[in-house]
Write a protein that holds these residues in place. Structure first.
Motif, PDB file in Angstrom:
ATOM      1  N   VAL A  33       0.855  -1.187   0.000  1.00  0.00           N
ATOM      2  CA  VAL A  33       0.000   0.000   0.000  1.00  0.00           C
ATOM      3  C   VAL A  33       0.887   1.231   0.000  1.00  0.00           C
ATOM      4  N   GLN A  34       0.648   2.126  -0.957  1.00  0.00           N
ATOM      5  CA  GLN A  34       1.377   3.384  -1.028  1.00  0.00           C
ATOM      6  C   GLN A  34       0.365   4.513  -1.096  1.00  0.00           C
ATOM      7  N   VAL A  35       0.553   5.528  -0.239  1.00  0.00           N
ATOM      8  CA  VAL A  35      -0.398   6.635  -0.156  1.00  0.00           C
ATOM      9  C   VAL A  35       0.328   7.932  -0.461  1.00  0.00           C
ATOM     10  N   THR A  36      -0.209   8.683  -1.427  1.00  0.00           N
ATOM     11  CA  THR A  36       0.257  10.036  -1.674  1.00  0.00           C
ATOM     12  C   THR A  36      -0.810  10.986  -1.136  1.00  0.00           C
ATOM     13  N   ALA A  37      -0.604  12.266  -1.307  1.00  0.00           N
ATOM     14  CA  ALA A  37      -1.564  13.241  -0.784  1.00  0.00           C
ATOM     15  C   ALA A  37      -2.908  13.152  -1.496  1.00  0.00           C
ATOM     16  N   ASP A  38      -2.937  12.619  -2.732  1.00  0.00           N
ATOM     17  CA  ASP A  38      -4.199  12.612  -3.471  1.00  0.00           C
ATOM     18  C   ASP A  38      -4.566  11.268  -4.108  1.00  0.00           C
ATOM     19  N   ALA A  39      -3.882  10.185  -3.741  1.00  0.00           N
ATOM     20  CA  ALA A  39      -4.220   8.871  -4.302  1.00  0.00           C
ATOM     21  C   ALA A  39      -3.677   7.757  -3.410  1.00  0.00           C
ATOM     22  N   VAL A  40      -4.292   6.581  -3.559  1.00  0.00           N
ATOM     23  CA  VAL A  40      -3.834   5.376  -2.866  1.00  0.00           C
ATOM     24  C   VAL A  40      -3.557   4.320  -3.933  1.00  0.00           C
ATOM     25  N   ALA A  41      -2.368   3.722  -3.869  1.00  0.00           N
ATOM     26  CA  ALA A  41      -2.006   2.649  -4.795  1.00  0.00           C
ATOM     27  C   ALA A  41      -1.868   1.358  -4.002  1.00  0.00           C
ATOM     28  N   ILE A  42      -2.582   0.336  -4.425  1.00  0.00           N
ATOM     29  CA  ILE A  42      -2.565  -0.962  -3.759  1.00  0.00           C
ATOM     30  C   ILE A  42      -2.161  -1.999  -4.799  1.00  0.00           C
ATOM     31  N   SER A  43      -1.182  -2.810  -4.447  1.00  0.00           N
ATOM     32  CA  SER A  43      -0.759  -3.863  -5.358  1.00  0.00           C
ATOM     33  C   SER A  43      -0.420  -5.109  -4.556  1.00  0.00           C
ATOM     34  N   GLY A  44      -0.348  -6.209  -5.253  1.00  0.00           N
ATOM     35  CA  GLY A  44      -0.034  -7.460  -4.599  1.00  0.00           C
ATOM     36  C   GLY A  44      -0.154  -8.615  -5.560  1.00  0.00           C
ATOM     37  N   GLU A  45      -0.125  -9.798  -5.000  1.00  0.00           N
ATOM     38  CA  GLU A  45      -0.227 -10.992  -5.831  1.00  0.00           C
ATOM     39  C   GLU A  45      -0.937 -12.088  -5.057  1.00  0.00           C
ATOM     40  N   ARG A  46      -1.899 -12.695  -5.711  1.00  0.00           N
ATOM     41  CA  ARG A  46      -2.568 -13.869  -5.159  1.00  0.00           C
ATOM     42  C   ARG A  46      -1.967 -15.077  -5.853  1.00  0.00           C
ATOM     43  N   LYS A  47      -1.272 -15.886  -5.081  1.00  0.00           N
ATOM     44  CA  LYS A  47      -0.579 -17.038  -5.645  1.00  0.00           C
ATOM     45  C   LYS A  47      -1.530 -18.227  -5.714  1.00  0.00           C
ATOM     46  N   SER A  48      -1.390 -19.003  -6.778  1.00  0.00           N
ATOM     47  CA  SER A  48      -2.255 -20.165  -6.943  1.00  0.00           C
ATOM     48  C   SER A  48      -1.741 -21.318  -6.100  1.00  0.00           C
ATOM     49  N   GLU A  49      -2.676 -22.125  -5.662  1.00  0.00           N
ATOM     50  CA  GLU A  49      -2.337 -23.319  -4.911  1.00  0.00           C
ATOM     51  C   GLU A  49      -2.090 -24.447  -5.893  1.00  0.00           C
ATOM     52  N   THR A  50      -1.180 -25.324  -5.551  1.00  0.00           N
ATOM     53  CA  THR A  50      -0.919 -26.459  -6.436  1.00  0.00           C
ATOM     54  C   THR A  50      -1.647 -27.681  -5.891  1.00  0.00           C
ATOM     55  N   HIS A  51      -2.395 -28.324  -6.764  1.00  0.00           N
ATOM     56  CA  HIS A  51      -3.127 -29.541  -6.422  1.00  0.00           C
ATOM     57  C   HIS A  51      -2.745 -30.612  -7.434  1.00  0.00           C
ATOM     58  N   SER A  52      -2.688 -31.826  -6.972  1.00  0.00           N
ATOM     59  CA  SER A  52      -2.459 -32.923  -7.910  1.00  0.00           C
ATOM     60  C   SER A  52      -3.698 -33.815  -7.897  1.00  0.00           C
ATOM     61  N   GLU A  53      -4.244 -34.004  -9.077  1.00  0.00           N
ATOM     62  CA  GLU A  53      -5.410 -34.865  -9.219  1.00  0.00           C
ATOM     63  C   GLU A  53      -5.097 -35.893 -10.291  1.00  0.00           C
ATOM     64  N   PHE A  66     -11.580 -19.081  -9.288  1.00  0.00           N
ATOM     65  CA  PHE A  66     -10.717 -18.171  -8.544  1.00  0.00           C
ATOM     66  C   PHE A  66      -9.789 -17.464  -9.521  1.00  0.00           C
ATOM     67  N   ARG A  67      -9.424 -16.254  -9.167  1.00  0.00           N
ATOM     68  CA  ARG A  67      -8.476 -15.509  -9.992  1.00  0.00           C
ATOM     69  C   ARG A  67      -7.166 -15.396  -9.238  1.00  0.00           C
ATOM     70  N   TYR A  68      -6.096 -15.705  -9.944  1.00  0.00           N
ATOM     71  CA  TYR A  68      -4.770 -15.649  -9.370  1.00  0.00           C
ATOM     72  C   TYR A  68      -3.937 -14.677 -10.188  1.00  0.00           C
ATOM     73  N   GLY A  69      -2.894 -14.194  -9.590  1.00  0.00           N
ATOM     74  CA  GLY A  69      -1.974 -13.338 -10.312  1.00  0.00           C
ATOM     75  C   GLY A  69      -1.788 -12.007  -9.610  1.00  0.00           C
ATOM     76  N   LYS A  70      -1.072 -11.138 -10.293  1.00  0.00           N
ATOM     77  CA  LYS A  70      -0.762  -9.825  -9.744  1.00  0.00           C
ATOM     78  C   LYS A  70      -1.930  -8.874  -9.971  1.00  0.00           C
ATOM     79  N   PHE A  71      -2.041  -7.904  -9.088  1.00  0.00           N
ATOM     80  CA  PHE A  71      -3.045  -6.863  -9.263  1.00  0.00           C
ATOM     81  C   PHE A  71      -2.451  -5.541  -8.831  1.00  0.00           C
ATOM     82  N   GLN A  72      -3.022  -4.488  -9.362  1.00  0.00           N
ATOM     83  CA  GLN A  72      -2.662  -3.133  -8.949  1.00  0.00           C
ATOM     84  C   GLN A  72      -3.882  -2.256  -9.157  1.00  0.00           C
ATOM     85  N   ARG A  73      -4.149  -1.434  -8.171  1.00  0.00           N
ATOM     86  CA  ARG A  73      -5.281  -0.515  -8.267  1.00  0.00           C
ATOM     87  C   ARG A  73      -4.859   0.818  -7.683  1.00  0.00           C
ATOM     88  N   VAL A  74      -5.107   1.891  -8.421  1.00  0.00           N
ATOM     89  CA  VAL A  74      -4.836   3.243  -7.952  1.00  0.00           C
ATOM     90  C   VAL A  74      -6.183   3.929  -7.795  1.00  0.00           C
TER      91      VAL A  74
END
Length: 145
Positions: A67-87, A96-104
């Motif tokens: 999370v990064q905050v400036t005087a006039d905006a908030v930027a949020i980024s991260g990553e949701r990692k996928s789980e590994t399953h063996s079938e 489910f959605r996996y991967g990187k995200f960023q929102r300002v």
């Protein structure tokens, strides 16, 4: 019974909006891959002293969120990692959605970014962004014609 004027262009415009909404909903479903991006939902409340921002980030740990905050905006980024399953003999279907995200998120008022308070609980990030003093005391004169 009142007569209603038929306006074919209004109906075409309505049909076009409905088709656009349909394609907006369908395209992300068909374009998904394992590294597809997602956009977390946000809710912003403007109070007299602060802006209250809630971001929905289920399934993430606090260490995976930046999370990064400036005087006039908030930027949020991260990553949701996928789980590994063996079938061995089954089909796996996941929505489910996996991967990187960023929102300002642009803020409607300037904030004191050094005084931000954050809490992450049950997949919801709560940010309390205190308004800058000049925003609290700002009065705008409106000229009437």
């Amino acid at each position: 019974m009142a007569l209603v004027r038929w306006e074919p262009f209004r109906e075409i415009d309505t049909l076009q909006r409905q088709m656009n909404r349909l394609f907006d909903e369908l395209i992300p479903l068909s374009a998904r891959t394992d590294d597809s991006h997602f956009l977390p939902a946000a809710e912003l409340e403007d109070t007299p002293d602060a802006l209250l921002l809630k971001i929905e980030l289920p399934g993430l740990e606090a260490k995976d969120i930046d999370v990064q905050v400036t005087a006039d905006a908030v930027a949020i980024s991260g990553e949701r990692k996928s789980e590994t399953h063996s079938e061995s003999n089954g089909i796996k279907r996941s929505e489910f959605r996996y991967g990187k995200f960023q929102r300002v998120i642009p803020l409607p008022a300037r904030v004191q970014n050094t005084e931000v308070k954050a809490e992450y609980k049950d997949g919801i990030l709560h940010l309390t962004l205190p308004k800058a003093e000049e925003e609290k005391n700002r009065v705008v004169k409106v000229n009437l014609a």
